[in-house]
Each structure stands twice: as structure tokens, then as C-alpha cells.
Design an enzyme around this catalytic site. Structure first.
Site, PDB file in Angstrom:
ATOM      1  N   THR A 411     -27.325-103.184  -1.854  1.00  0.00           N
ATOM      2  CA  THR A 411     -27.948-104.571  -1.817  1.00  0.00           C
ATOM      3  C   THR A 411     -26.358-104.437  -2.260  1.00  0.00           C
ATOM      4  O   THR A 411     -24.977-104.268  -2.657  1.00  0.00           O
ATOM      5  CB  THR A 411     -28.857-104.690  -3.414  1.00  0.00           C
ATOM      6  OG1 THR A 411     -30.094-104.172  -2.682  1.00  0.00           O
ATOM      7  CG2 THR A 411     -28.914-105.976  -3.928  1.00  0.00           C
ATOM      8  N   THR A 429     -28.971-109.378  -0.253  1.00  0.00           N
ATOM      9  CA  THR A 429     -29.211-107.699   0.095  1.00  0.00           C
ATOM     10  C   THR A 429     -30.035-107.643   0.876  1.00  0.00           C
ATOM     11  O   THR A 429     -30.858-108.629   1.937  1.00  0.00           O
ATOM     12  CB  THR A 429     -30.848-106.569  -0.759  1.00  0.00           C
ATOM     13  OG1 THR A 429     -30.788-105.210  -0.273  1.00  0.00           O
ATOM     14  CG2 THR A 429     -31.810-107.329  -0.976  1.00  0.00           C
ATOM     15  N   LEU A 430     -30.177-106.742   2.055  1.00  0.00           N
ATOM     16  CA  LEU A 430     -30.752-106.388   3.134  1.00  0.00           C
ATOM     17  C   LEU A 430     -31.816-105.736   2.896  1.00  0.00           C
ATOM     18  O   LEU A 430     -32.254-104.597   3.745  1.00  0.00           O
ATOM     19  CB  LEU A 430     -29.895-105.767   4.596  1.00  0.00           C
ATOM     20  CG  LEU A 430     -29.154-106.859   4.723  1.00  0.00           C
ATOM     21  CD1 LEU A 430     -28.068-106.032   5.867  1.00  0.00           C
ATOM     22  CD2 LEU A 430     -29.871-107.593   5.910  1.00  0.00           C
ATOM     23  N   GLY A 504     -31.043-100.783  -6.160  1.00  0.00           N
ATOM     24  CA  GLY A 504     -32.377-100.680  -5.747  1.00  0.00           C
ATOM     25  C   GLY A 504     -33.383-100.383  -6.783  1.00  0.00           C
ATOM     26  O   GLY A 504     -32.593-101.245  -8.189  1.00  0.00           O
TER      27      GLY A 504
HETATM   28  N1  GLY Z   1     -34.351-104.240  -2.269  1.00  0.00           N
HETATM   29  C1  GLY Z   1     -34.125-103.883  -2.953  1.00  0.00           C
HETATM   30  C2  GLY Z   1     -34.475-104.286  -4.225  1.00  0.00           C
HETATM   31  O1  GLY Z   1     -34.835-105.538  -4.658  1.00  0.00           O
HETATM   32  O2  GLY Z   1     -34.800-103.777  -5.891  1.00  0.00           O
END
Ligand code: GLY
EC number: 2.3.2.2
Length: 601
Positions: A411, A429-430, A504
Site C-alpha cells: 500500500t 492501495t491496490l 497491511g
Molecule cells: N489492503 C490493505 C488494507 O486496506 O488494509
């Protein structure tokens, strides 16, 4: 606007409740001291065995504006926009689009994100531009006929993508708060895509790493491969000029037509065609219907600070406030940075907070999330009654709390403060690095794999090991739960810190530690970013830590109380932050663990 706020005096009750628990710290002795000289905080720790920093990088100091982002080219774009008279939101929009060009692993137009904005008068706003499940998505879409998870489908390929939110989010933010023309703030990204930019070593390594996936998922049709021959050993190198002609055209459509340049017309058609080709679910209708959402910011007191952060659909803000509330009654400063008692309190807070996250958090447009209750001192004190310094709690017995009547690592984050003192904190983020690895044919950008952030089946961990529940089950047009924690802090009512990171599930704990490093341990912003970090997320029941984050004495003390510790071979966090120093200057801090760069003037 109603704020998600907490009544401060009730904290005193929580502190008393904590004091009546088994709070005697066993062995921490020494102390860190904070000194402040010439407008700079100074970290001092008297334990010579502790080497808290990943590097000795120094912060960037400016008086008129500061940006910190994951890529030097994007930070340069943000700085140029500020210097051209743009405000923090103009710079944010320019950086979001520039990152989509120069940092395709996480920067995006095919993903989503969250923005926390505090204007120079102190009013706060949050914008949720998180992706949504397509209209044809369903709760069990990743399960086979026996109810087992069909591995990988929520992570790679066309079925993994949610409906992107980034372009709508930026258009919304700019429409409401931007000062420079839209076309002007998009132009740097168009230039970078059209004329190309020189890859950093890290950029080149990233693209080389995903070559097998690109060949499988997008056979023969993408410029992210230096050579389209699958077995070819031609690889990208530092300094190669990387041009993205299709993306330049997509960006020009967005530049000319605003959100319609993405959600309607040519770009929408190309996305829908790509989805049909790969049996994905996103339709032109889904794109047209996507809208980001302004939400009431979470605002919560911690000592003389006000924490302004993201409410659900991110779990980050609720979790951060819970963590800080659990920690507040304890003398971390006296105990010292990453000493056993300090770490123990933080781990036990993390254990309880991530258990709550799994049970209660989801899209507030679909499920009732008890935000205020989860952050309330009364509730938190019930969660702390089984805490003891003598022994680690057990995640098997720590469940999400009881509330009556209730049911990337890849991210990127950027922080901005402008000349007038308006501040933006954005995490976008992707999901996984380069998302689903699907490149939209003819439009030239990666799509997200954000569907994996839903709980695809109760109790089955996602790619970050996070477990979820019905609150975060898949439903058409629902947003998947996030851990992103873009945050702004005020001190004594004035702008103090802009903070955030990718990572994450580790986002929340890295933001938590970075804030405490400054306000409890007296580090400068850059030191707080450089500082080595650790992480616990309830399940799995272990604490991971960066090499050097704990002294031998801390490791021994924690292990003797039953904590399972695991030294990481990789790192935690890619922080990009700004601190307002006591003399009013800005300290930009970027993470030395990657290409992150701060620029100010
Ligand atoms: N994709 C990671 C988050 O949104 O926490």
C-alpha cells in the site's frame, strides 16, 4: 458535522480501573528522557545495548510546505505544486496520480484509499474512496461446492478486483478543497507517463519480480514487461526510462473529463472489456455507480493531543484510538523505549484490539459498527481485567469483547502540509503489490485485488493473516474492511503531526508506535520513522519484530512471561510523516527502508 468523539474525563475512570488491575511492572528499570533544544525533540535512552534506529537518516526541514511520499518523483511533483501556489489538497491529488505512474506496485488509479484532511482553521474531514464489491459479487463467490476456499481467486486475476475508488476520491477532494485547476494538478502525471521517468533500483526489481505473473495474466500485451517473450532474460535496470503511453491517454481522459474520464466512456469500456475477457465481475454500470463517501472523522483525546483519524470502512482509526487508550495510563516514558514492560502493555493492547477488529468491524453502510462504544474507556476497561504483567495472555481465550445488542504489505502513504498549515494524510492501495496483476488492456494500469480484504469465509485468514466475520462478509456494492490508518494529530489545539504507512495488518501498529515514539519517547519525526518496530495482531499469537527492535534483556524478559517472539528477515512500515516542530518549522520524515522521500521548502 457530528464527530466520533470520546468524553475525556471518563478516561480517568479507565485509568483508575487499570490501576486496580495487576499493573506492577516486573523488571523494567531505566528511563528514556526527553529534552527539547532549539525546537528539536531529543531522544535519550540510557541502555547502550539498544540501537533503536534502522538508519541515521535526518529529517527534511522546511517552513513553507512539506511532502513525504514513497517515491522521489512523486514527492518532487507535490513540492512543485505547493511552490506553484497549490494547497495541500492540490498537492495530494497531484501525488496520487503521479504515484499511479511512478509507483505502479501501490500507487494507483485502479485501487482506492482514504484521506484525512485538516484545514488551516482546524476543521477536519475524512474521505472514504475505498473500492466496492461489484454488483454481481456474492458472499460465497470464492468458495467451492463443498464450502472450501478456492485458493488464490481473491488475490490474483480478474475476479480479485473491487470497483476502483481513487479517481472519484481525488475528483471529490479537489472539487471541495482544491485551489489550482484540475488540469494543472494532473499534468505532472501525464508528463511522467508520456515522457517516461528513470527507474530506481527498487522500481526495476519490482517489475522484474512480477514478470511470471504478467506473462500468465496479461500474455503479450503490457509495457510493464521489458520483453514480452516469457522465457526472455531481458530485465529492467536502474536508470531505464519507463514510458507508459496507454496510461498517459487514460490520464488525459481524466484530465479532460474529470471522474467521467474514468467511470464512463472509453476508460469504463476498456475496464469492462478486460473484465469480460478474464471472467471478472466489474461492469460499466458498477463504474458509473461508484461514489466515494465523506465520513465523520474519529476525533479522540490522548493527553493533550487530539487524534484525528479514519473511521470505518477502515478499522485503522478505531484500532489506533483503542491502542492509545489502553496505553495511556502507563508510564512508558519512564520505563523506556521497547523495554519489556513498555512492549508488554503494547502487545496486550494489540491482542485485544485485533480480536475486536475481527468481530465488529466492517462497512458502516452495511453493518452497524459500534465505533464510539469500542473506543469508550468503560468498554476498554472490561477488556483489560485479565491483563497481568506476570504472564502473557492467550489469544485462544481473548475473544472480541461483548457489546450488548451487537452482532500491503503493498500500500502507500503520503503526508502533506502546506504554507497555510492545511494538512493531508492519505493512504492508498491496490492491496497486494501490483494488485491483481491484471493490466487493463488499452488503458495501461493495474487493477486492485482488494476483494481479499473481505472475509471470504469466517475464520479463514486473508493474505495478511487477518481473520474476519459476518461484519466483513462479501455483499454486492459493499466496501471491504481496511487497516489503513491515515492520521493527523493536534497538540494543544494546533496541528502537530501527519502520519501513516502501508503494511497491511501492520499499518495500525506501525502508526501507533511512530506516534508514541514522538510523544512519549521524545524522538524527532525522522527518528520515530527510523525506529525499529514490532507487531502483534491477536492471531497468530506471536510478536514479530525487526532485527534489533528488542534488546537481549527485553527478549529474555518477554519470553520468560510466555511471549512467542519471531525476528523478521524483512522490515516493518514505510512511513511518510510530517511533524510541526516547536519553532513552527516542518520536519518531513520518509522511511529509509525504501525509496521514500521527503521534500520541503
Ligand atoms: N489492503 C490493505 C488494507 O486496506 O488494509
Amino acid at each position: 458535522m457530528k464527530k466520533n468523539s470520546i468524553y475525556y474525563p471518563s478516561l480517568i475512570l479507565f485509568a483508575l480501573a487499570v490501576a486496580s488491575c495487576k499493573t506492577q511492572a516486573p523488571s523494567t528499570t531505566s528511563s528514556s528522557k526527553i529534552e527539547q533544544s532549539q525546537g528539536v525533540y531529543q531522544y535519550r535512552d540510557e541502555d547502550p545495548t539498544v540501537k533503536p534506529f534502522f538508519s541515521d537518516r535526518q529529517g527534511v526541514i522546511g517552513r513553507n510546505g512539506m511532502v513525504a511520499s514513497a517515491h522521489p518523483e512523486a514527492s518532487q511533483v507535490g513540492l512543485a505544486i505547493l511552490q506553484a501556489g497549490g494547497n495541500a489538497v492540490d498537492a495530494a491529488v497531484a501525488i496520487q496520480f503521479a504515484l499511479a505512474v511512478v509507483y505502479p506496485g501501490a500507487g494507483n488509479i485502479g485501487g482506492g484509499g482514504f484521506m484525512v484532511y485538516r484545514d488551516n482553521a482546524g476543521k477536519a474531514y475524512t474521505l472514504d474512496y475505498r473500492e466496492k464489491a461489484p454488483g454481481k459479487a456474492s458472499q460465497n463467490m470464492y468458495l467451492d461446492s463443498l464450502g472450501n476456499v478456492r485458493q488464490g481467486l481473491s488475490i490474483s486475476g480478474h475476479l480479485a478486483s473491487g470497483v476502483p475508488g481513487s479517481v472519484d476520491g481525488m475528483a471529490e477532494a479537489h472539487k471541495r478543497f482544491g485551489k489550482l485547476p484540475w488540469s494543472q494538478v494532473i499534468q505532472p502525471a501525464v508528463d511522467l507517463a508520456e515522457k517516461g521517468f528513470a527507474l530506481t533500483e527498487r522500481d526495476a526489481l519490482g517489475l522484474n519480480r512480477i514478470k511470471p505473473d504478467l506473462n500468465t495474466i496479461n500474455p503479450g500485451k503490457t509495457y510493464f514487461l521489458k520483453s514480452t517473450v516469457p522465457t526472455d532474460t531481458v530485465t529492467w535496470h536502474k536508470g531505464d526510462v519507463f514510458v507508459q503511453a496507454d496510461l498517459a491517454k487514460t490520464l488525459q481522459r481524466i484530465q479532460g473529463q474529470g471522474r467521467a474520464g474514468f467511470y464512463e466512456g472509453e476508460t469504463a469500456r476498456l475496464i469492462a472489456e478486460e473484465m469480460q475477457r478474464g471472467k471478472g465481475l466489474i461492469t460499466e454500470e458498477d463504474l458509473k455507480n461508484y461514489h466515494s463517501a465523506w465520513r465523520d472523522p474519529i476525533q479522540a483525546k490522548y493527553k493533550n493531543y487530539n487524534v484525528i483519524t479514519m473511521p470505518p470502512t477502515s478499522s485503522g482509526g478505531v484500532a489506533l484510538v483503542q491502542l492509545m487508550r489502553f496505553t495511556e495510563p502507563y508510564p512508558l516514558r519512564k520505563w523506556g523505549w521497547n523495554r519489556d514492560s513498555t512492549v508488554q502493555v503494547m502487545i496486550e493492547a494489540e491482542r485485544r484490539v485485533y480480536a475486536d477488529r475481527a468481530k465488529f468491524l466492517g462497512d458502516p453502510d452495511f453493518v452497524k459498527v459500534p465505533v464510539d462504544k469500542l473506543m469508550s474507556p468503560d468498554y476498554l476497561s472490561t477488556r483489560w481485567t485479565d491483563f497481568s504483567f506476570a504472564k502473557a495472555s492467550d489469544s485462544k481465550t481473548v475473544k472480541g469483547g461483548m457489546i450488548p445488542g451487537y452482532e500491503s504489505l503493498e500500500t502507500t502513504h503520503f503526508s502533506i502540509v502546506d504554507k497555510e498549515g492545511s494538512a493531508v494524510s492519505i493512504t492508498t492501495t491496490l492491496n497486494g503489490g501490483y494488485g491483481s496483476r491484471v493490466v487493463i488492456g488499452g488503458a495501461g494500469f493495474f487493477m486492485n485485488n482488494e476483494m481479499d480484504d473481505f472475509s471470504v469465509k469466517p475464520g479463514v485468514p486473508n493474505m495478511f493473516g487477518l481473520i474476519g466475520n459476518q461484519a466483513n462478509a462479501i455483499a454486492p456494492n459493499k466496501r471491504m474492511l481496511s487497516s489503513m490508518t491515515p492520521t493527523i494529530l493536534e497538540k494543544d489545539g494546533k496541528l502537530f503531526m501527519v502520519v501513516g504507512t502501508p503494511g497491511g495488518s501492520t499499518i495500525i501498529t506501525s502508526v501507533y508506535q511512530t506516534i508514541l515514539n514522538v510523544i512519549e519517547h521524545g524522538m524527532t519525526m525522522q527518528q520515530a520513522v527510523n525506529a525499529l518496530k514490532f507487531h502483534h495482531q491477536w492471531l497468530p499469537d506471536k510478536t514479530t519484530f525487526e532485527n534489533g527492535a528488542f534488546s537481549d534483556a527485553t527478549v529474555q524478559a518477554l519470553q520468560s512471561r510466555g511471549y512467542i517472539l519471531e525476528k523478521l528477515t524483512n522490515t516493518l512500515g514505510r512511513m511518510d510523516c510530517v511533524l510541526i516542530r516547536p519553532d513552527g518549522s516542518y520536519e518531513g520524515a520518509s522511511d529509509p527502508r525504501a525509496d521514500n522521500t521527503a521534500r520541503g521548502y
